[in-house]
Design a protein around this motif. Sequence first.
Motif, PDB file in Angstrom:
ATOM      1  N   LYS A  48     -34.706 -71.236  67.328  1.00  0.00           N
ATOM      2  CA  LYS A  48     -33.706 -70.291  66.976  1.00  0.00           C
ATOM      3  C   LYS A  48     -32.962 -71.002  66.087  1.00  0.00           C
ATOM      4  N   ARG A  49     -32.108 -70.120  65.091  1.00  0.00           N
ATOM      5  CA  ARG A  49     -31.662 -70.726  63.964  1.00  0.00           C
ATOM      6  C   ARG A  49     -29.901 -70.527  64.248  1.00  0.00           C
ATOM      7  N   THR A  50     -29.231 -71.571  64.241  1.00  0.00           N
ATOM      8  CA  THR A  50     -27.775 -71.417  64.158  1.00  0.00           C
ATOM      9  C   THR A  50     -27.197 -70.686  62.941  1.00  0.00           C
ATOM     10  N   GLU A  51     -26.100 -70.522  62.900  1.00  0.00           N
ATOM     11  CA  GLU A  51     -25.361 -69.609  61.604  1.00  0.00           C
ATOM     12  C   GLU A  51     -25.571 -70.432  60.477  1.00  0.00           C
ATOM     13  N   THR A  52     -25.338 -71.690  60.666  1.00  0.00           N
ATOM     14  CA  THR A  52     -25.725 -72.626  59.398  1.00  0.00           C
ATOM     15  C   THR A  52     -27.161 -72.884  58.917  1.00  0.00           C
ATOM     16  N   GLY A  53     -28.136 -72.602  59.917  1.00  0.00           N
ATOM     17  CA  GLY A  53     -29.498 -72.734  59.542  1.00  0.00           C
ATOM     18  C   GLY A  53     -30.430 -73.947  60.406  1.00  0.00           C
ATOM     19  N   ALA A  54     -29.364 -74.469  61.245  1.00  0.00           N
ATOM     20  CA  ALA A  54     -30.184 -75.760  62.142  1.00  0.00           C
ATOM     21  C   ALA A  54     -31.303 -74.793  63.048  1.00  0.00           C
ATOM     22  N   GLY A  55     -32.400 -75.665  63.264  1.00  0.00           N
ATOM     23  CA  GLY A  55     -33.382 -75.228  64.371  1.00  0.00           C
ATOM     24  C   GLY A  55     -33.185 -75.681  65.473  1.00  0.00           C
ATOM     25  N   LEU A  56     -33.027 -74.952  66.695  1.00  0.00           N
ATOM     26  CA  LEU A  56     -33.009 -75.299  67.952  1.00  0.00           C
ATOM     27  C   LEU A  56     -33.773 -74.606  68.952  1.00  0.00           C
ATOM     28  N   GLU A  57     -34.513 -75.528  69.650  1.00  0.00           N
ATOM     29  CA  GLU A  57     -35.736 -75.034  70.412  1.00  0.00           C
ATOM     30  C   GLU A  57     -35.055 -74.516  71.604  1.00  0.00           C
ATOM     31  N   ASP A  58     -35.243 -73.471  72.242  1.00  0.00           N
ATOM     32  CA  ASP A  58     -34.553 -72.719  73.235  1.00  0.00           C
ATOM     33  C   ASP A  58     -35.468 -71.800  74.044  1.00  0.00           C
ATOM     34  N   LEU A  59     -35.092 -71.233  75.270  1.00  0.00           N
ATOM     35  CA  LEU A  59     -35.843 -70.313  76.023  1.00  0.00           C
ATOM     36  C   LEU A  59     -35.450 -68.935  75.302  1.00  0.00           C
ATOM     37  N   TYR A  60     -36.551 -68.205  75.194  1.00  0.00           N
ATOM     38  CA  TYR A  60     -36.470 -66.699  74.999  1.00  0.00           C
ATOM     39  C   TYR A  60     -35.425 -65.906  76.076  1.00  0.00           C
ATOM     40  N   ASP A  61     -35.092 -64.641  75.753  1.00  0.00           N
ATOM     41  CA  ASP A  61     -34.376 -64.311  76.867  1.00  0.00           C
ATOM     42  C   ASP A  61     -35.065 -63.877  77.987  1.00  0.00           C
ATOM     43  N   ARG A  62     -34.331 -63.989  79.183  1.00  0.00           N
ATOM     44  CA  ARG A  62     -35.080 -64.084  80.321  1.00  0.00           C
ATOM     45  C   ARG A  62     -35.945 -62.668  80.590  1.00  0.00           C
ATOM     46  N   GLU A  63     -35.412 -61.645  80.044  1.00  0.00           N
ATOM     47  CA  GLU A  63     -36.163 -60.206  80.302  1.00  0.00           C
ATOM     48  C   GLU A  63     -37.639 -60.597  79.628  1.00  0.00           C
ATOM     49  N   GLN A  64     -37.573 -60.682  78.436  1.00  0.00           N
ATOM     50  CA  GLN A  64     -38.840 -60.978  77.552  1.00  0.00           C
ATOM     51  C   GLN A  64     -39.864 -61.935  78.225  1.00  0.00           C
ATOM     52  N   ILE A  65     -39.407 -63.195  78.774  1.00  0.00           N
ATOM     53  CA  ILE A  65     -40.438 -64.183  79.284  1.00  0.00           C
ATOM     54  C   ILE A  65     -40.685 -63.634  80.712  1.00  0.00           C
ATOM     55  N   GLU A  66     -40.065 -62.938  81.436  1.00  0.00           N
ATOM     56  CA  GLU A  66     -40.372 -62.433  82.902  1.00  0.00           C
ATOM     57  C   GLU A  66     -41.457 -61.193  82.505  1.00  0.00           C
ATOM     58  N   GLN A  67     -41.285 -60.330  81.420  1.00  0.00           N
ATOM     59  CA  GLN A  67     -42.264 -59.407  81.227  1.00  0.00           C
ATOM     60  C   GLN A  67     -43.493 -60.149  80.908  1.00  0.00           C
ATOM     61  N   ASP A  68     -43.679 -60.891  80.016  1.00  0.00           N
ATOM     62  CA  ASP A  68     -44.731 -62.029  79.697  1.00  0.00           C
ATOM     63  C   ASP A  68     -45.462 -62.551  80.914  1.00  0.00           C
ATOM     64  N   TRP A  69     -44.591 -63.195  81.700  1.00  0.00           N
ATOM     65  CA  TRP A  69     -45.019 -63.822  83.080  1.00  0.00           C
ATOM     66  C   TRP A  69     -45.895 -62.606  84.027  1.00  0.00           C
ATOM     67  N   GLU A  70     -45.403 -61.327  83.803  1.00  0.00           N
ATOM     68  CA  GLU A  70     -46.041 -60.318  84.689  1.00  0.00           C
ATOM     69  C   GLU A  70     -47.458 -59.835  84.050  1.00  0.00           C
ATOM     70  N   GLN A  71     -47.265 -59.839  82.795  1.00  0.00           N
ATOM     71  CA  GLN A  71     -48.529 -59.692  82.082  1.00  0.00           C
ATOM     72  C   GLN A  71     -49.482 -60.850  82.340  1.00  0.00           C
ATOM     73  N   LEU A  72     -49.006 -61.837  82.389  1.00  0.00           N
ATOM     74  CA  LEU A  72     -50.100 -62.985  82.625  1.00  0.00           C
ATOM     75  C   LEU A  72     -50.428 -62.943  84.058  1.00  0.00           C
ATOM     76  N   ARG A  73     -49.583 -62.585  84.927  1.00  0.00           N
ATOM     77  CA  ARG A  73     -49.882 -62.403  86.330  1.00  0.00           C
ATOM     78  C   ARG A  73     -51.104 -61.341  86.643  1.00  0.00           C
ATOM     79  N   ASP A  74     -51.054 -60.330  85.783  1.00  0.00           N
ATOM     80  CA  ASP A  74     -52.144 -59.282  85.983  1.00  0.00           C
ATOM     81  C   ASP A  74     -53.129 -59.740  85.527  1.00  0.00           C
ATOM     82  N   ALA A  75     -53.293 -60.475  84.107  1.00  0.00           N
ATOM     83  CA  ALA A  75     -54.527 -60.880  83.732  1.00  0.00           C
ATOM     84  C   ALA A  75     -55.246 -61.946  84.608  1.00  0.00           C
ATOM     85  N   VAL A  76     -54.278 -62.943  85.064  1.00  0.00           N
ATOM     86  CA  VAL A  76     -54.815 -64.050  85.855  1.00  0.00           C
ATOM     87  C   VAL A  76     -55.742 -63.478  87.038  1.00  0.00           C
ATOM     88  N   LYS A  77     -54.944 -62.520  87.764  1.00  0.00           N
ATOM     89  CA  LYS A  77     -55.422 -61.666  89.122  1.00  0.00           C
ATOM     90  C   LYS A  77     -56.700 -61.135  88.738  1.00  0.00           C
TER      91      LYS A  77
END
Length: 509
Positions: free
Chosen positions: A46-75
């Motif tokens: 993610k970028r700060t307002e001044t343009g610095a790049g900071l690695e951070d977690l996606y929003d919880r809702e987004q990664i939880e949706q991905d986690w459920e998609q992954l769970r379905d595929a693995v099962k």
Amino acid sequence: MHYKKLWTDLHSNIHHNQMGELNQWIEHAKKTVDFWPVAYYPFYMKRTETGAGLEDLYDREQIEQDWEQLRDAVKQQNEAGYPMFMGYEWQGSGEDGDHNVFFLDNDQPMLHPMRYEELYQAYKDRSAIAIPHHVAYQLGSRGKNWETHREAFSPFAEIYSSHGCSENDTGPFDMERHLHMGPRTGETCYERGIEKGYLVGMIASGDNHNVPAVHDHGTMCVLAADGSKEAIWEGLLNRRVYGVSRSRMDIDFTINGSPMGSVVKPGEGTLAFAIEAADAIDRVEILRDNVLDTMAVHAGTWEETEYTGVRNYKFAVEFGWGPNPKFYKDRLTKTWDGSLEVPGRLCSVQKCFNSFGQELCNVTEKSCEFHMTTYMSTTTGHWMGPSTVVKEGFVFEVEGKPEDEIVLKVDRYVYRFTLKELMKSSRILAQYQESMDLAAEVFGNVEHYRDDFYWHNAYKTRIRQAVPEEAYTMKYEKKVTLEAGSCYRLRVHLRNGDTAWVSPIFVRE
């Protein structure tokens, strides 16, 4: 007990914006590895307002949706019989080092506490492991913190990947690809964990973010009773694991019959290993407590023998190279169609795939066919993309006589060579005329007193030197005095530069 050797890439990171490609990743993994623990990557830049790049977690809702998609595929894959494991990358505050967390079952949550101890406490009553990787970066800045290590939670460490080698800070494969994360330091390397007395094994895996199981970035093997998830998990927990930098090697390493990763009692013992590699074995280093104990040299034991009659041989064939994107911006991919025919017997084919689009088909005892796709770059603009990948290939094992003629068909070309000829030297087969035609089509007359422009931009097939079975197999044993607190492990070096790291056998009261 006889164990099966099962191969995988334990470090394939699929990102949030790649989840639409999940099925493609799974199908590629099923073609290349025996089981697949996928490691979902929930971070972005993610970028700060001044343009610095900071690695951070996606929003919880987004990664939880991905986690459920992954769970379905693995099962779904588990129900179809393919052993996939759910997993994700955990980084926390960076003070304890990066770890990939994997689960035996498919019902666990994905958690992101700040510290490793908190991660352990959250999962200590579940079937979960957390495998540290690129451990030799700076302490506090994503390098491994051995002071907080829990050996039952992290039974082994990933010491080689696309980042380089974290075994120590004095050996080859320096960690120079991700310059912003390095350089590597001996303060956090794998050998510091051994010095602290931890029971910790060692593997290699890719840290791949675009394609799972990249051949050139390292893979791992686990010794398991069978191919079930439960048997694989038992092998992981008991450290029966090893890793290779490139080509696969079949390695058995025991002390008094106990395999790699085991704990044995003090006293007199017999250390033994047996290796079958993809190329000539140069030497095997037996290390006791991180110090060279014995150098078992294999080079020089087979080269001067005159080989006659029927025996097994191995040789690699690689496809790629080609037009420089600086001059030919629309020639980033190429498809190859071909086959290999032998008069004797085609014993085995090892896939050396680095990208999507590879197929090995119609394999018989006399021949095989292949359809390959090579790329001048697979980075696709990805901020975690690999270095340029330009080749794909196979390692062929054939049974025959030195005078047997092998027929390799590549596109419209037919190449013939005997095993005896191929044992003398490798060779390059260039699609030279196509390069000349392309140059004329795009640039007109580029005649020069050197052929650089044609040769540098030609697609090429390389056939590596063939070696007999005596070169790529090795057996060894020696008597050892086992002292409490010590451990023994192996480094295997092939003539072509490929390396294997084999988990220690530990001596404890």
